[in-house]
Design a protein around this motif. Structure first.
Motif, PDB file in Angstrom:
ATOM      1  N   ARG A   1       4.647   8.978  -3.888  1.00  0.00           N
ATOM      2  CA  ARG A   1       4.705   9.922  -2.753  1.00  0.00           C
ATOM      3  C   ARG A   1       3.348  10.190  -2.122  1.00  0.00           C
ATOM      4  NH1 ARG A   1      10.432  11.135  -2.679  1.00  0.00           N
ATOM      5  NH2 ARG A   1      11.098  11.045  -4.834  1.00  0.00           N
ATOM      6  N   PHE A   2       2.295   9.798  -2.831  1.00  0.00           N
ATOM      7  CA  PHE A   2       0.941  10.054  -2.322  1.00  0.00           C
ATOM      8  C   PHE A   2       0.101   8.807  -2.594  1.00  0.00           C
ATOM      9  CE2 PHE A   2      -3.465  11.149  -3.211  1.00  0.00           C
ATOM     10  CZ  PHE A   2      -3.824  11.954  -2.136  1.00  0.00           C
TER      11      PHE A   2
ATOM     12  N   LEU B   1       0.831  -1.206   0.000  1.00  0.00           N
ATOM     13  CA  LEU B   1       0.000   0.000   0.000  1.00  0.00           C
ATOM     14  C   LEU B   1       0.868   1.259   0.000  1.00  0.00           C
ATOM     15  CD1 LEU B   1      -2.881   1.038  -0.032  1.00  0.00           C
ATOM     16  CD2 LEU B   1      -2.904   0.911   2.466  1.00  0.00           C
ATOM     17  N   GLU B   2       1.913   1.272   0.810  1.00  0.00           N
ATOM     18  CA  GLU B   2       2.726   2.496   0.869  1.00  0.00           C
ATOM     19  C   GLU B   2       3.510   2.722  -0.424  1.00  0.00           C
ATOM     20  OE1 GLU B   2       4.829   1.914   4.518  1.00  0.00           O
ATOM     21  OE2 GLU B   2       6.464   0.796   3.593  1.00  0.00           O
ATOM     22  N   GLN B   3       3.636   1.683  -1.255  1.00  0.00           N
ATOM     23  CA  GLN B   3       4.282   1.856  -2.560  1.00  0.00           C
ATOM     24  C   GLN B   3       3.272   2.143  -3.673  1.00  0.00           C
ATOM     25  OE1 GLN B   3       7.737  -1.018  -3.264  1.00  0.00           O
ATOM     26  NE2 GLN B   3       6.729  -1.913  -1.506  1.00  0.00           N
ATOM     27  N   GLY B   4       2.022   2.344  -3.279  1.00  0.00           N
ATOM     28  CA  GLY B   4       1.014   2.745  -4.256  1.00  0.00           C
ATOM     29  C   GLY B   4       0.247   1.599  -4.899  1.00  0.00           C
TER      30      GLY B   4
ATOM     31  N   LYS C   1      -0.941   8.060   2.664  1.00  0.00           N
ATOM     32  CA  LYS C   1       0.417   8.619   2.671  1.00  0.00           C
ATOM     33  C   LYS C   1       0.408   9.888   1.840  1.00  0.00           C
ATOM     34  CE  LYS C   1       4.734   7.213   0.421  1.00  0.00           C
ATOM     35  NZ  LYS C   1       5.523   6.036   0.044  1.00  0.00           N
ATOM     36  N   ASN C   2       1.081  10.913   2.326  1.00  0.00           N
ATOM     37  CA  ASN C   2       1.154  12.158   1.558  1.00  0.00           C
ATOM     38  C   ASN C   2       2.456  12.884   1.846  1.00  0.00           C
ATOM     39  OD1 ASN C   2       0.804  14.460   0.129  1.00  0.00           O
ATOM     40  ND2 ASN C   2      -1.025  15.154   1.224  1.00  0.00           N
ATOM     41  N   GLU C   3       3.401  12.741   0.921  1.00  0.00           N
ATOM     42  CA  GLU C   3       4.687  13.439   1.068  1.00  0.00           C
ATOM     43  C   GLU C   3       4.775  14.625   0.120  1.00  0.00           C
ATOM     44  OE1 GLU C   3       7.063   9.209   1.920  1.00  0.00           O
ATOM     45  OE2 GLU C   3       7.492  10.360   0.096  1.00  0.00           O
ATOM     46  N   LEU C   4       3.661  14.934  -0.557  1.00  0.00           N
ATOM     47  CA  LEU C   4       3.700  15.956  -1.609  1.00  0.00           C
ATOM     48  C   LEU C   4       2.950  17.242  -1.274  1.00  0.00           C
ATOM     49  CD1 LEU C   4       3.172  13.720  -4.736  1.00  0.00           C
ATOM     50  CD2 LEU C   4       5.208  15.043  -4.224  1.00  0.00           C
ATOM     51  N   ALA C   5       1.764  17.085  -0.724  1.00  0.00           N
ATOM     52  CA  ALA C   5       0.895  18.256  -0.559  1.00  0.00           C
ATOM     53  C   ALA C   5       0.668  18.543   0.913  1.00  0.00           C
ATOM     54  CB  ALA C   5      -0.437  17.995  -1.245  1.00  0.00           C
ATOM     55  N   LYS C   6       0.300  19.814   1.169  1.00  0.00           N
ATOM     56  CA  LYS C   6      -0.021  20.153   2.555  1.00  0.00           C
ATOM     57  C   LYS C   6      -1.367  19.557   2.916  1.00  0.00           C
ATOM     58  CE  LYS C   6       1.390  22.878  -0.051  1.00  0.00           C
ATOM     59  NZ  LYS C   6       1.090  23.619  -1.207  1.00  0.00           N
TER      60      LYS C   6
END
Ligand code: ZN
Length: 438
Positions: free
Chosen positions: A423-424, A130-133, A433-438
């Motif tokens: 990243r999301f 899941l964390e890898q999309g 997971k969200n490493e891209l947007a606020k």
């Protein structure tokens, strides 16, 4: 029936929303994703600057950036990213923890790990996916862990652990002499990684048992050992007969389910096709006539290239020759399958390789052997969804589909390894997971 009534009830609530009710817990909040580039999983080209409206578990609509965004909506800004549907791996083993000979190979999975340790590892595996999309897996056999996949699927569905949508096959089926554990003293009754049957009656019974206990698909082994003969050809030992396979296919199809066949080449491959397999797994060497038969029968092809480049035995040894021959014929077959327009789906055989490796590594192999990047992406999105009879529901960013949405920073059409850095991740409308947007 109860589920239907609940759905109807929820539908009534949604259909009768007035402004005063808009804070009612029954109405999910709107999430709007700004996608810089949208690869929707089905279209041939990406679209720039799209808005994806998500409500609850589903995608409501896709709109141009000029569309009005209702007040109160949560906005997720992925305007400098590429947005894609959640990826689908059609060949994994969440209960397998690698087969590296230096670490004891396949056998330690069964001999040295009890069911609780195996369940813990499977829990790690589904989270990794899941964390890898990868928001959907077709997990093709528990390797001696019984019906554990059905229960991991249940734990995900009830929210106990995070994980993708699972399609599970439970125990898989092979014949006597057709599966590990093997090579031990004949006096020992060793456990087997698959359910062993002999004869069409036992074959049908095994399929019935597995379907009864929750199998979404049936997995069958049509070849087992392989070696290189004196002429240098790869030879594979066939396992089930056509009659045994037909009993399984007939039973599974009666339940509205499909049959995935592990088949390398030769006699076993021919029996797999004559017996009516729905998907060929690995398919190292498929003749032109067999490809024509697959096209006629609508058979899916899940090549799983990556694992055949791992753990080669030393050159010159029988196993070393076999390992090199497997990769060599596989490349030729894959290129021919592209030319022939076989229905190719993305599969990694992860579990055979350690779960710490990237699930997206297969994209490099597919594209490296000539598959266009968009085609490779569709093999892991809309085409896999079609095979899983989930067309329009997963593997696509379109109105009505489940909100399984991922994003990467760069452009995977230019560099497909971007997909190794998702990243999301949104699954069923929830952000994991969200490493891209606020
Ligand atoms: Zn496999």
């Amino acid at each position: 029936m109860r589920r239907l009534l609940l759905a109807l009830f929820a539908g009534c609530l949604l259909g009768s929303v007035t402004p005063s009710q808009s804070n009612s817990p029954a109405v999910a909040t709107l999430i709007v994703i700004r996608a810089g580039s949208l690869i929707d999983g089905a279209s041939d080209a990406p679209r720039k600057n799209q808005l994806i409206f998500v409500r609850g578990k589903r995608i409501e609509k896709i709109a141009d950036p000029s569309a009005a965004i209702p007040a109160g909506a949560t906005i997720i800004d992925l305007s400098s990213s590429t947005v894609l549907p959640g990826l689908i791996d059609s060949h994994t083993h969440i209960f397998l923890w690698g087969e590296d000979p230096a670490k004891g190979g396949y056998d330690v999975n069964i001999l040295k790990a009890g069911i609780a340790l195996r369940a813990a590892r499977a829990t790690f595996a589904v989270r990794r996916a899941l964390e890898q999309g990868f928001t959907t897996l077709r997990d093709v056999e528990t390797e001696g862990a019984g019906y554990g996949d059905v229960e991991i699927k249940e734990a995900i569905a009830e929210g106990t652990i995070p994980g993708p949508r699972l399609f599970v096959v439970t125990r898989a089926i092979s014949s006597t002499g057709g599966y590990n554990l093997e090579g031990y003293a004949p006096e020992l009754a060793m456990p087997k990684g698959a359910q062993i049957i002999d004869g069409p009656v036992e074959a049908r019974k095994a399929a019935r048992e597995q379907l009864e206990h929750g199998a979404d698909w049936i997995k069958v082994y049509m070849t087992h050992r392989s070696w290189v003969d004196k002429q240098g050809n790869l030879v594979s030992q066939p396992t089930l007969t056509v009659e045994e396979l037909k009993a399984i296919v007939d039973e599974a199809h009666g339940w509205g389910k499909k049959v995935a066949c592990h088949a390398y080449n030769g006699i076993g491959m021919q029996r797999a096709l004559d017996g009516g397999c729905d998907s060929i797994e690995h398919g190292l060497e498929i003749t032109d006539a067999q490809m024509a038969q697959m096209l006629r029968q609508g058979t899916w092809y899940c090549p799983t290239l990556s694992p055949y480049y791992d753990d080669w035995a030393p050159a010159g040894t029988p196993d070393g020759k076999r390992d090199r021959a497997r990769a060599a014929v596989h490349e030729i077959t894959f290129r021919k399958a592209l030319q022939a327009h076989l229905k190719i789906v993305y599969g990694t055989d992860m579990g055979g390789m350690p779960w710490t490796e990237p699930l997206a590594q297969e994209f490099r192999r597919l594209v490296g052997l000539g598959m266009p990047p968009m085609d490779a992406i569709q093999s892991a999105t809309s085409r896999a969804a079609d095979m899983l009879e989930m067309k329009g529901e997963i593997g696509v960013i379109a109105p009505g589909a489940f909100a399984d949405i991922v994003a990467v920073k760069g452009d995977p059409l230019k560099d497909v390894t971007e997909l190794e850095h998702v990243r999301f991740v949104m699954h069923d409308g929830s952000i994991f997971k969200n490493e891209l947007a606020k």
